[in-house]
Design a protein around this motif. Structure first.
Motif, mmCIF file in Angstrom:
data_model
loop_
_atom_site.group_PDB
_atom_site.id
_atom_site.type_symbol
_atom_site.label_atom_id
_atom_site.label_comp_id
_atom_site.label_asym_id
_atom_site.label_seq_id
_atom_site.Cartn_x
_atom_site.Cartn_y
_atom_site.Cartn_z
ATOM 1 N N ASN A 150 5.046 17.572 -44.163
ATOM 2 C CA ASN A 150 4.169 16.724 -44.978
ATOM 3 C C ASN A 150 2.899 17.447 -45.413
ATOM 4 O OD1 ASN A 150 5.386 13.788 -44.862
ATOM 5 N ND2 ASN A 150 5.625 14.623 -42.815
ATOM 6 N N LYS A 151 2.917 18.759 -45.288
ATOM 7 C CA LYS A 151 1.710 19.564 -45.500
ATOM 8 C C LYS A 151 1.064 19.335 -46.864
ATOM 9 C CE LYS A 151 2.454 23.904 -45.279
ATOM 10 N NZ LYS A 151 3.116 25.083 -44.670
ATOM 11 N N THR A 152 1.909 19.106 -47.858
ATOM 12 C CA THR A 152 1.376 19.048 -49.222
ATOM 13 C C THR A 152 0.824 17.670 -49.595
ATOM 14 O OG1 THR A 152 3.599 18.555 -49.958
ATOM 15 C CG2 THR A 152 2.925 20.858 -50.071
ATOM 16 N N LYS A 153 1.030 16.685 -48.732
ATOM 17 C CA LYS A 153 0.564 15.344 -49.087
ATOM 18 C C LYS A 153 -0.925 15.206 -48.780
ATOM 19 C CE LYS A 153 5.148 13.562 -48.427
ATOM 20 N NZ LYS A 153 6.107 13.169 -47.403
ATOM 21 N N GLU A 154 -1.692 14.912 -49.820
ATOM 22 C CA GLU A 154 -3.143 14.975 -49.689
ATOM 23 C C GLU A 154 -3.756 13.834 -48.895
ATOM 24 O OE1 GLU A 154 -5.281 15.564 -53.284
ATOM 25 O OE2 GLU A 154 -4.447 17.587 -53.527
ATOM 26 N N ASN A 155 -3.199 12.646 -49.043
ATOM 27 C CA ASN A 155 -3.825 11.507 -48.374
ATOM 28 C C ASN A 155 -3.177 11.200 -47.022
ATOM 29 O OD1 ASN A 155 -1.477 10.843 -49.603
ATOM 30 N ND2 ASN A 155 -2.130 8.786 -50.226
ATOM 31 N N LEU A 156 -2.640 12.260 -46.372
ATOM 32 C CA LEU A 156 -1.975 12.066 -45.087
ATOM 33 C C LEU A 156 -2.400 13.141 -44.093
ATOM 34 C CD1 LEU A 156 0.332 10.815 -43.286
ATOM 35 C CD2 LEU A 156 1.867 12.469 -44.341
ATOM 36 N N LYS A 157 -2.740 12.677 -42.870
ATOM 37 C CA LYS A 157 -3.042 13.612 -41.778
ATOM 38 C C LYS A 157 -2.139 13.284 -40.602
ATOM 39 C CE LYS A 157 -7.773 13.148 -42.439
ATOM 40 N NZ LYS A 157 -9.121 12.951 -41.957
ATOM 41 N N ILE A 158 -1.697 14.325 -39.902
ATOM 42 C CA ILE A 158 -0.854 14.121 -38.725
ATOM 43 C C ILE A 158 -1.419 14.980 -37.595
ATOM 44 C CG2 ILE A 158 1.462 14.487 -37.748
ATOM 45 C CD1 ILE A 158 2.531 14.126 -40.651
ATOM 46 N N GLY A 159 -1.509 14.394 -36.380
ATOM 47 C CA GLY A 159 -2.019 15.219 -35.287
ATOM 48 C C GLY A 159 -1.882 14.558 -33.936
ATOM 49 N N LYS A 160 -2.342 15.293 -32.925
ATOM 50 C CA LYS A 160 -2.182 14.849 -31.545
ATOM 51 C C LYS A 160 -3.532 14.597 -30.876
ATOM 52 C CE LYS A 160 0.415 18.363 -29.923
ATOM 53 N NZ LYS A 160 1.426 18.927 -29.004
ATOM 54 N N LEU A 161 -3.526 13.669 -29.926
ATOM 55 C CA LEU A 161 -4.723 13.408 -29.139
ATOM 56 C C LEU A 161 -4.343 13.390 -27.664
ATOM 57 C CD1 LEU A 161 -7.761 11.355 -29.680
ATOM 58 C CD2 LEU A 161 -6.377 10.556 -27.772
ATOM 59 N N ASN A 162 -5.013 14.212 -26.890
ATOM 60 C CA ASN A 162 -4.762 14.289 -25.447
ATOM 61 C C ASN A 162 -5.508 13.149 -24.750
ATOM 62 O OD1 ASN A 162 -5.089 14.955 -22.657
ATOM 63 N ND2 ASN A 162 -4.512 17.065 -23.142
ATOM 64 N N VAL A 163 -4.753 12.226 -24.129
ATOM 65 C CA VAL A 163 -5.389 11.023 -23.561
ATOM 66 C C VAL A 163 -6.251 11.342 -22.338
ATOM 67 C CG1 VAL A 163 -3.614 9.448 -24.420
ATOM 68 C CG2 VAL A 163 -3.371 10.418 -22.140
ATOM 69 N N ASP A 164 -5.992 12.494 -21.708
ATOM 70 C CA ASP A 164 -6.822 12.888 -20.566
ATOM 71 C C ASP A 164 -8.183 13.390 -21.017
ATOM 72 O OD1 ASP A 164 -5.476 12.320 -18.280
ATOM 73 O OD2 ASP A 164 -4.286 14.164 -18.315
ATOM 74 N N GLU A 165 -8.153 14.194 -22.092
ATOM 75 C CA GLU A 165 -9.400 14.785 -22.584
ATOM 76 C C GLU A 165 -10.206 13.785 -23.406
ATOM 77 O OE1 GLU A 165 -7.237 19.118 -22.883
ATOM 78 O OE2 GLU A 165 -8.071 18.252 -24.715
ATOM 79 N N SER A 166 -9.521 12.849 -24.033
ATOM 80 C CA SER A 166 -10.215 11.896 -24.904
ATOM 81 C C SER A 166 -9.961 10.474 -24.409
ATOM 82 C CB SER A 166 -9.727 12.053 -26.345
ATOM 83 O OG SER A 166 -9.919 13.368 -26.773
ATOM 84 N N ARG A 167 -10.357 10.251 -23.171
ATOM 85 C CA ARG A 167 -10.040 8.993 -22.506
ATOM 86 C C ARG A 167 -10.611 7.778 -23.237
ATOM 87 N NH1 ARG A 167 -10.027 9.359 -16.126
ATOM 88 N NH2 ARG A 167 -8.460 10.884 -16.668
ATOM 89 N N SER A 168 -11.821 7.928 -23.815
ATOM 90 C CA SER A 168 -12.461 6.769 -24.442
ATOM 91 C C SER A 168 -11.646 6.279 -25.643
ATOM 92 C CB SER A 168 -13.885 7.111 -24.867
ATOM 93 O OG SER A 168 -13.859 8.092 -25.880
ATOM 94 N N VAL A 169 -11.042 7.211 -26.367
ATOM 95 C CA VAL A 169 -10.226 6.808 -27.524
ATOM 96 C C VAL A 169 -8.963 6.092 -27.033
ATOM 97 C CG1 VAL A 169 -9.010 7.589 -29.586
ATOM 98 C CG2 VAL A 169 -11.072 8.797 -28.843
#
Lengths: 105, 322
Positions: free
Chosen positions: A45-64
């Motif tokens: 999906n790299k070329t799609k401008e209005n889209l982001k994809i990613g990961k969040l580590n629940v240990d490091e970002s507990r508040s989220v």
């Protein structure tokens, strides 16, 4: 991409368009298997401008993780214009996630 | 047209693929989850050749071997299988259709569900089937564990170190788990045990808030506030996909003969999904070996060729040709 406590507001909550966030942890088996799926999706999906994809580590970002009441991982949440519009829990295939994205793009 | 399509990407599926491709069968794996139930394990200490191996390392090695043989692994779920003309099959995923001469079912087992109100609705919102995965999300919370076997007791033990309190709910009087684990769990000050008890309902709006526990001897129903419910009541064969095609036992396991053939011509099965008593990785691999070679033999016979010598090249390479 990598989401964290520090960039979540800017990259996801205040972001226009569609963002897929994979909530994961290092100790979780099915999360590890999802890793390559998310990377594949990012590439596809790299070329799609209005889209982001990613990961969040629940240990490091507990508040989220707490804010979005993550109680099972891997969880993916699809945000549109900063608001959650879709969610999956447990291992998902690339096709399943692509379909979720396409529904909201 | 494939010679064989293997459904399932755990150890059985991977092994079947290795053997099939070595017989030069055109082979495809379609699997919902690469690694199958091994994903849920941790260290594996009973797979020969490795004194101890991490589950992902083992999956990775199997996957690498399969792919190096040129077998494609489709990470997708099979939705439908149809018999077509001349004993061939069409295998459908949500988007694709594949045609094959034989099928090897290696779908393994899935966690058994309680089938009570609230379970599905709150799945991922406090209801979990994997203490290893989700346990750490319940630090200093109160959780319930359901079950009385090794998986349940192990889960209670893990969670007692993370959560503030663990309620262990078991429907009968005695635990089925190993005594050492049972003793360990009983000795934990923060574990409360409910015997002869069943959870009747999981209640919560956005997340799990409480459970209703019924004591089967007194019929008393107690409500307990919990943040999570870990369901560890065993695993079941989830084989409705092939219900109309092959014979199954009362537990939905696929019945196979000593050559891993089902009652349907051209369909084979291997691993935990079959009626085999012991659910072990090595057994799944062994059955998958049989299934793949039997599928090969079946195709040879169909082509009118003699199929007496179904030997893998790994043991045949130096044998004199007769």
């Amino acid at each position: 991409m990598r989401f964290t406590e520090e960039n979540f507001q800017q990259e996801v909550e205040n972001s226009k368009g569609v963002v897929l966030v994979d909530f994961f942890a290092e100790w979780c088996g099915p999360c590890k298997m999802m890793g390559p799926v998310i990377e594949d999706l990012e590439r596809d999906n790299k070329t799609k401008e209005n889209l982001k994809i990613g990961k969040l580590n629940v240990d490091e970002s507990r508040s989220v993780a707490e804010k979005y009441k993550i109680m099972g991982i891997p969880t993916t949440i699809l945000f549109k214009d900063g608001k959650p519009v879709g969610q999956t829990v447990g291992y998902q295939t690339k096709e399943q996630l692509q379909e979720l994205i396409n529904q909201h793009l | 047209m494939y010679d064989t399509i293997i459904i399932g990407a755990g150890p059985a599926g991977m092994t079947a693929a290795i053997y099939a491709s070595r017989r030069e069968m055109k082979t495809l794996i379609v699997g919902r989850e690469i690694g199958g139930q091994v994903v849920w394990a941790s260290e594996i200490e009973n797979y020969p050749g490795f004194k101890s191996i991490n589950n992902f390392d083992l999956i990775g090695k199997m996957q690498e071997q399969v792919q190096s043989l040129g077998v494609e692994i489709k990470n997708d779920e099979v939705k439908k299988i149809e018999k077509t003309a001349e004993g061939r099959f069409a295998v459908y995923t949500s988007k694709d259709k594949y045609e094959t001469k034989t099928i090897i079912i290696a779908m393994g087992l899935a966690p058994r569900r309680l089938a009570i109100p609230g379970e599905t609705e709150l799945s991922g919102k406090g209801v979990s089937y994997c203490a290893n995965c989700d346990g750490p999300l319940f630090r200093n919370k109160t959780v319930a564990v359901v079950g009385g076997g090794n998986a349940a007791l192990d889960a209670a033990e893990i969670l007692s170190k993370i959560a503030a309190k663990v309620l262990l709910v078991h429907r009968s009087q005695e635990f089925k788990a190993f005594e050492t684990v049972v003793d360990e769990v009983k000795a934990r000050p923060n574990v409360e045990i409910f015997l002869n008890s069943e959870i009747k309902e999981i209640v919560g709006r956005e997340k799990v808030e409480k459970i209703k526990i019924k004591n089967s001897q007194t019929d008393e129903i107690r409500e307990e506030a919990v943040d999570g419910v870990f369901i560890e009541i065993g695993r079941i064969a989830s084989t409705d996909l092939v219900a109309d095609l092959v014979e199954r036992d009362a537990r939905n396991q696929i019945l196979v003969d000593e050559k891993c053939q089902t009652n349907a011509e051209g369909i084979f099965a291997a691993g935990d999904v079959t009626q085999v008593e012991f659910k072990q990785i090595t057994i799944a691999c062994g059955q998958a070996t049989i299934a793949a070679l039997a599928a090969y033999q079946y195709l040879q016979l169909k082509q009118g060729k003699a199929a007496k010598m179904v030997l893998d090249r790994s043991v045949n390479h130096s044998a004199p040709r007769v």
